[in-house]
Write a protein that holds these residues in place. Structure first.
Motif, PDB file in Angstrom:
ATOM      1  N   TYR A  36     -33.536  47.430 -49.119  1.00  0.00           N
ATOM      2  CA  TYR A  36     -34.961  47.692 -49.215  1.00  0.00           C
ATOM      3  C   TYR A  36     -35.196  48.567 -50.440  1.00  0.00           C
ATOM      4  O   TYR A  36     -34.281  49.158 -50.992  1.00  0.00           O
ATOM      5  CB  TYR A  36     -35.458  48.451 -47.981  1.00  0.00           C
ATOM      6  CG  TYR A  36     -35.586  47.645 -46.725  1.00  0.00           C
ATOM      7  CD1 TYR A  36     -34.460  47.267 -45.997  1.00  0.00           C
ATOM      8  CD2 TYR A  36     -36.842  47.274 -46.238  1.00  0.00           C
ATOM      9  CE1 TYR A  36     -34.586  46.531 -44.827  1.00  0.00           C
ATOM     10  CE2 TYR A  36     -36.975  46.546 -45.060  1.00  0.00           C
ATOM     11  CZ  TYR A  36     -35.840  46.184 -44.363  1.00  0.00           C
ATOM     12  OH  TYR A  36     -35.975  45.465 -43.199  1.00  0.00           O
ATOM     13  N   GLN A  38     -38.391  51.382 -52.141  1.00  0.00           N
ATOM     14  CA  GLN A  38     -39.686  52.050 -52.003  1.00  0.00           C
ATOM     15  C   GLN A  38     -40.056  52.692 -53.324  1.00  0.00           C
ATOM     16  O   GLN A  38     -39.352  53.596 -53.799  1.00  0.00           O
ATOM     17  CB  GLN A  38     -39.653  53.092 -50.891  1.00  0.00           C
ATOM     18  CG  GLN A  38     -41.012  53.679 -50.588  1.00  0.00           C
ATOM     19  CD  GLN A  38     -41.022  54.448 -49.282  1.00  0.00           C
ATOM     20  OE1 GLN A  38     -39.986  54.842 -48.756  1.00  0.00           O
ATOM     21  NE2 GLN A  38     -42.218  54.642 -48.732  1.00  0.00           N
ATOM     22  N   GLU A  45     -40.269  48.099 -48.944  1.00  0.00           N
ATOM     23  CA  GLU A  45     -40.288  46.636 -48.863  1.00  0.00           C
ATOM     24  C   GLU A  45     -38.874  46.070 -48.816  1.00  0.00           C
ATOM     25  O   GLU A  45     -37.938  46.620 -49.412  1.00  0.00           O
ATOM     26  CB  GLU A  45     -41.048  46.028 -50.049  1.00  0.00           C
ATOM     27  CG  GLU A  45     -40.410  46.251 -51.407  1.00  0.00           C
ATOM     28  CD  GLU A  45     -41.053  45.413 -52.506  1.00  0.00           C
ATOM     29  OE1 GLU A  45     -41.704  44.391 -52.193  1.00  0.00           O
ATOM     30  OE2 GLU A  45     -40.869  45.770 -53.682  1.00  0.00           O
ATOM     31  N   ALA A  60     -36.847  38.638 -51.495  1.00  0.00           N
ATOM     32  CA  ALA A  60     -38.283  38.756 -51.759  1.00  0.00           C
ATOM     33  C   ALA A  60     -38.613  37.890 -52.966  1.00  0.00           C
ATOM     34  O   ALA A  60     -37.795  37.749 -53.889  1.00  0.00           O
ATOM     35  CB  ALA A  60     -38.633  40.213 -52.033  1.00  0.00           C
TER      36      ALA A  60
END
Length: 114
Positions: A36, A38, A45, A60
């Protein structure tokens, strides 16, 4: 459970970095792993996930084709190879395991700037 990230730093746009996460305290090979990130002022995310055996990955949309997640179930590590870095990739990057409770590392800062 312990997750320790490394490999962050300052890189110019278009450059590359490789993040690593050393995992311990659980049966690493049994669980999917994720990265992830940030960015300042933004929510954390999901960047990428890899299945327990490493055969399936998801990314993503913002990093597809540029980042590659991989794992070594002998060394209990998960890595994120980041190429063609952009300023909007600047963030703290976290390694995560869901066991099913979520565990996080302390994060490693990635800054993309000229």
């Amino acid at each position: 459970v312990q997750l320790v990230e490394s490999g962050g730093g300052l890189v110019q746009p278009g450059g590359s970095l490789r993040l690593s996460c050393a995992a311990s305290g659980f049966t690493f090979y049994s669980y999917p792993m994720s990265w992830y990130r940030q960015a300042p002022g933004k929510e954390r995310e999901l960047v990428a996930t890899i299945s327990s055996a490493g055969g399936r990955t998801n990314y993503a949309d913002s990093v597809k084709g540029r980042f590659t997640i991989s794992r070594d179930n002998v060394k209990n590590t998960v890595s994120l190879q980041m190429n063609s870095l952009r300023p909007d990739d600047t963030a703290v990057y976290y390694c995560s395991a869901r066991l099913p409770d979520a565990y996080w590392g302390q994060g490693t800062q990635v800054t993309v700037s000229s």
